[in-house]
Scaffold this active site. Structure first.
Site, short mmCIF file in Angstrom:
data_model
loop_
_atom_site.label_atom_id
_atom_site.label_comp_id
_atom_site.label_asym_id
_atom_site.label_seq_id
_atom_site.Cartn_x
_atom_site.Cartn_y
_atom_site.Cartn_z
N LYS A 181 39.05 -76.88 7.93
CA LYS A 181 39.62 -77.48 6.73
C LYS A 181 41.14 -77.23 6.75
O LYS A 181 41.61 -76.15 6.41
CB LYS A 181 39.04 -76.87 5.45
CG LYS A 181 39.47 -77.69 4.24
CD LYS A 181 39.65 -76.88 2.98
CE LYS A 181 40.83 -75.99 2.94
NZ LYS A 181 42.13 -76.63 2.89
N GLU A 255 43.43 -63.54 8.26
CA GLU A 255 44.82 -63.39 8.70
C GLU A 255 45.67 -63.74 7.49
O GLU A 255 45.76 -64.90 7.09
CB GLU A 255 45.12 -64.38 9.85
CG GLU A 255 44.35 -64.12 11.11
CD GLU A 255 44.84 -62.90 11.87
OE1 GLU A 255 45.88 -62.32 11.49
OE2 GLU A 255 44.18 -62.51 12.84
N CYS A 289 54.16 -65.65 8.87
CA CYS A 289 53.55 -64.49 8.22
C CYS A 289 54.09 -63.16 8.74
O CYS A 289 54.22 -62.20 7.99
CB CYS A 289 52.05 -64.54 8.43
SG CYS A 289 51.61 -64.81 10.16
N GLU A 387 55.86 -60.99 -0.67
CA GLU A 387 56.09 -61.97 0.39
C GLU A 387 56.77 -63.21 -0.21
O GLU A 387 56.21 -63.86 -1.09
CB GLU A 387 54.77 -62.38 1.04
CG GLU A 387 54.98 -63.29 2.23
CD GLU A 387 53.67 -63.81 2.84
OE1 GLU A 387 52.79 -64.24 2.08
OE2 GLU A 387 53.57 -63.79 4.08
P1 NAD Z 1 47.06 -70.38 0.81
O1 NAD Z 1 46.32 -69.11 0.78
O2 NAD Z 1 47.45 -70.99 -0.46
O3 NAD Z 1 46.19 -71.49 1.58
C1 NAD Z 1 45.75 -71.32 2.91
C2 NAD Z 1 44.54 -72.21 3.14
O4 NAD Z 1 43.45 -71.72 2.37
C3 NAD Z 1 44.73 -73.66 2.69
O5 NAD Z 1 44.03 -74.51 3.57
C4 NAD Z 1 44.10 -73.67 1.29
O6 NAD Z 1 43.66 -74.95 0.91
C5 NAD Z 1 42.94 -72.71 1.49
N1 NAD Z 1 42.50 -71.98 0.30
C6 NAD Z 1 43.25 -71.51 -0.72
N2 NAD Z 1 42.49 -70.82 -1.59
C7 NAD Z 1 41.23 -70.82 -1.08
C8 NAD Z 1 39.98 -70.25 -1.50
N3 NAD Z 1 39.87 -69.54 -2.64
N4 NAD Z 1 38.89 -70.44 -0.72
C9 NAD Z 1 38.98 -71.13 0.44
N5 NAD Z 1 40.13 -71.72 0.87
C10 NAD Z 1 41.24 -71.55 0.13
O7 NAD Z 1 48.31 -70.15 1.78
P2 NAD Z 1 49.48 -71.17 2.17
O8 NAD Z 1 50.49 -71.20 1.10
O9 NAD Z 1 48.88 -72.45 2.63
O10 NAD Z 1 50.06 -70.43 3.47
C11 NAD Z 1 51.00 -69.42 3.42
C12 NAD Z 1 50.33 -68.06 3.51
O11 NAD Z 1 49.59 -67.95 4.72
C13 NAD Z 1 51.33 -66.92 3.55
O12 NAD Z 1 50.89 -65.89 2.72
C14 NAD Z 1 51.33 -66.49 5.01
O13 NAD Z 1 51.73 -65.15 5.22
C15 NAD Z 1 49.91 -66.71 5.37
N6 NAD Z 1 49.75 -66.82 6.82
C16 NAD Z 1 49.18 -65.79 7.50
C17 NAD Z 1 49.09 -65.86 8.89
C18 NAD Z 1 48.48 -64.75 9.70
O14 NAD Z 1 48.13 -64.98 10.85
N7 NAD Z 1 48.33 -63.55 9.17
C19 NAD Z 1 49.57 -66.98 9.57
C20 NAD Z 1 50.15 -68.00 8.83
C21 NAD Z 1 50.24 -67.93 7.46
#
Ligand code: NAD
Length: 483
Positions: A181, A255, A289, A387
């Site tokens: 997704k 992650e 991240c 962050e």
């Molecule tokens: P987000 O958590 O808002 O969304 C990430 C994904 O999860 C999206 O596809 C979203 O639709 C989905 N999602 C959100 N809430 C959900 C839930 N309750 N259940 C299932 N799916 C859900 O994050 P974002 O704003 O899209 O991305 C940025 C974040 O991602 C930052 O915090 C960054 O640090 C993190 N990130 C971490 C890594 C890593 O490898 N550790 C890599 C890239 C980004």
């Protein structure tokens, strides 16, 4: 697919085919450089996820479940070849959507992902899935590492292709099937990846994509047909996913976010520091991240280092992500820019602004912010603890190495980090003491062949390297009668 005109898709890639969506809902794709629509795709519904999970289950229970590691490696190498042919389209599709500078997306979203799949293919070729182990009790046990099953993969918008491949790679290697997704912010790229999977002959149902928002993600996480969840995203969402998986006793890898430290030692050479810090702290417009967004500078050279980093920020070329020489593109969305600007406003009340702090002039109508640096930041400040996920750095003063390590470890997160010194051994000794999942010496690049992931609020589990495979495997012991 050309990116010179709007791209509108009308189907999902499910069960090896382009399938019409169950509803008429659509996702409008907004280009980060302009704030204008650049295309649209159908928005997935629960019924589409049901269909994708059923296809993944059917593939798992079908011939894919009987493939040998060597057969899967062959598919993966073909997949990498098909991706390579599409590398330019992939990197352009990502950059036009989320504002990643093209030079970076060519390197990571276009090229690195092919190496990543080939790396997993090589691991798969040599994979031992059954081991006969003699027992001290006088009989043998057959230990079988089978696929964990159907994987629900959820990815964010910042590296949509790399982060998907970090899940597809181990899934294919171990014989799992997967439903991905993607984030609504970056949905065009997955159509190109699906095209590559189809060309490579990856059997129907092995990889499926259904784009949508967080509700759709939540539905996938709790779906009864899913055996394991692989989630990349924010810590807040990760906690919700973990709660659901905890209740269901469903394996999950997470992650999540970070707030990593760059520890600059007092013997650093500024001319060596700045080029590395450009990627390690400002990479992808501050939307990585594992970036080192807290800069820990020694008191003995504090002013010099603050001036150098402010100079770095002011000198970065800000502009359209589609220009080859752009170093800082726009942020990924209007909503995200508002969030980052909110943190810059907080920073102005907590610390001393030494670079940026506003919107660049003449950059265009997209979601741009200036690379921003705050000095005299307390590690207790919100801009040092939370962050921000944008091009905003906090420079924090330390007195000696002990204090530097203490400040680095005084964080909810533990994902990345860097140590900068003219003496690599000295830097390595410090690196060993930082509480984090990964850390770089005089630079930072995530290695395909080594485990990547976080501790504390940065996540659970590891992706990449041979260590990533265990999370996609189910271990069974078959006790064999003696003789
Ligand atoms: P987000 O958590 O808002 O969304 C990430 C994904 O999860 C999206 O596809 C979203 O639709 C989905 N999602 C959100 N809430 C959900 C839930 N309750 N259940 C299932 N799916 C859900 O994050 P974002 O704003 O899209 O991305 C940025 C974040 O991602 C930052 O915090 C960054 O640090 C993190 N990130 C971490 C890594 C890593 O490898 N550790 C890599 C890239 C980004």
């Amino acid at each position: 697919m050309s990116l010179d005109k709007n791209i509108d898709h009308d189907s999902f890639y499910i069960d090896g085919d382009w399938v019409k969506p169950a509803t008429s809902a659509r996702i409008d794709v907004i280009g980060a450089n302009t704030g204008l629509s650049i295309g649209s795709v159908p928005e997935g519904s629960n019924a589409d996820i049901d269909k994708a999970v059923a296809a993944a289950r059917k593939a798992l229970d079908g011939p894919w479940g009987d493939t040998t590691p060597a057969q899967r490696a062959e598919y993966m190498n073909k997949f990498a070849d098909a991706l390579e042919k599409r590398a330019e389209r992939l990197s352009r599709a990502v950059s036009i959507q989320n504002g990643m500078p093209l030079a970076l997306s060519e390197q990571l979203e276009g090229s690195y992902v092919c190496g990543l799949i080939r790396y997993y293919a090589a691991l798969t070729t040599n994979m031992v899935v059954e081991e006969r182990r003699p027992s001290p009790l006088g009989f043998d046990t057959l230990i079988r590492k089978g696929p964990v099953g159907v994987v629900g993969g959820i990815v964010p918008w910042n590296f949509p292709v790399v982060l998907s491949m970090m899940k597809i790679g181990p899934a294919l290697a171990t014989g799992c099937t997967i439903v991905l997704k993607p984030s609504p912010g970056t949905v065009l790229d997955c159509y190109i990846v699906a095209e590559a999977a189809a060309e490579a002959g990856i059997p129907a149902g092995v990889i499926n994509w259904v784009p949508g928002g967080r509700e759709l993600g939540a539905y996938l996480v709790s779906h009864p047909g899913v055996d394991k969840v692989a989630f990349t995203g924010s810590t807040g969402a990760g906690r919700k996913v973990a709660e659901v998986c905890g209740r269901l006793l469903r394996p999950v890898s997470l992650e999540l976010g970070g707030k990593s430290a760059a520890i600059i030692l007092d013997d650093v050479k500024i001319e060596h520091l700045l080029p590395g810090l450009h990627f390690a702290s400002f990479g992808n417009n501050g939307q990585i991240c594992a970036l080192s967004s807290r800069i820990l500078a020694p008191a003995s050279r504090y002013d010099e280092i603050v001036d150098a980093i402010a100079g770095l920020a002011k000198g970065l070329k800000v502009g359209s992500s589609m220009e080859k020489d752009t170093q800082i593109g726009p942020l990924a969305s209007e909503e995200h820019r508002a969030r980052v600007e909110g943190f810059i406003a907080i920073g102005k009340t907590e610390a001393r602004l030494v670079a940026g702090g506003g919107r660049p002039k003449d950059a265009g109508d997209g979601w741009f912010v200036e690379p921003t640096v705050f000095a005299d930041v307390s590690n207790k400040a919100r801009i040092a603890q939370e962050e921000i996920f944008g091009p905003v750095l906090s420079v924090i003063k330390y007195q000696d190495e002990e204090e530097a390590v203490k400040i680095a470890n005084d964080s909810e997160f533990g994902l990345g980090g860097t140590v900068w010194s003219s003496d690599s051994k000295r830097a390595q000794a410090i690196a060993r003491r930082v509480h984090t999942g990964t850390i770089g010496v005089n630079g930072y690049m995530i290695d395909i062949a080594s485990p990547f992931g976080g501790i504390k609020a940065s996540g659970l589990g590891r992706e990449m390297g041979p260590e990533s495979l265990a999370a996609y495997q189910q271990i069974k012991s078959i006790y064999l009668p003696a003789g």
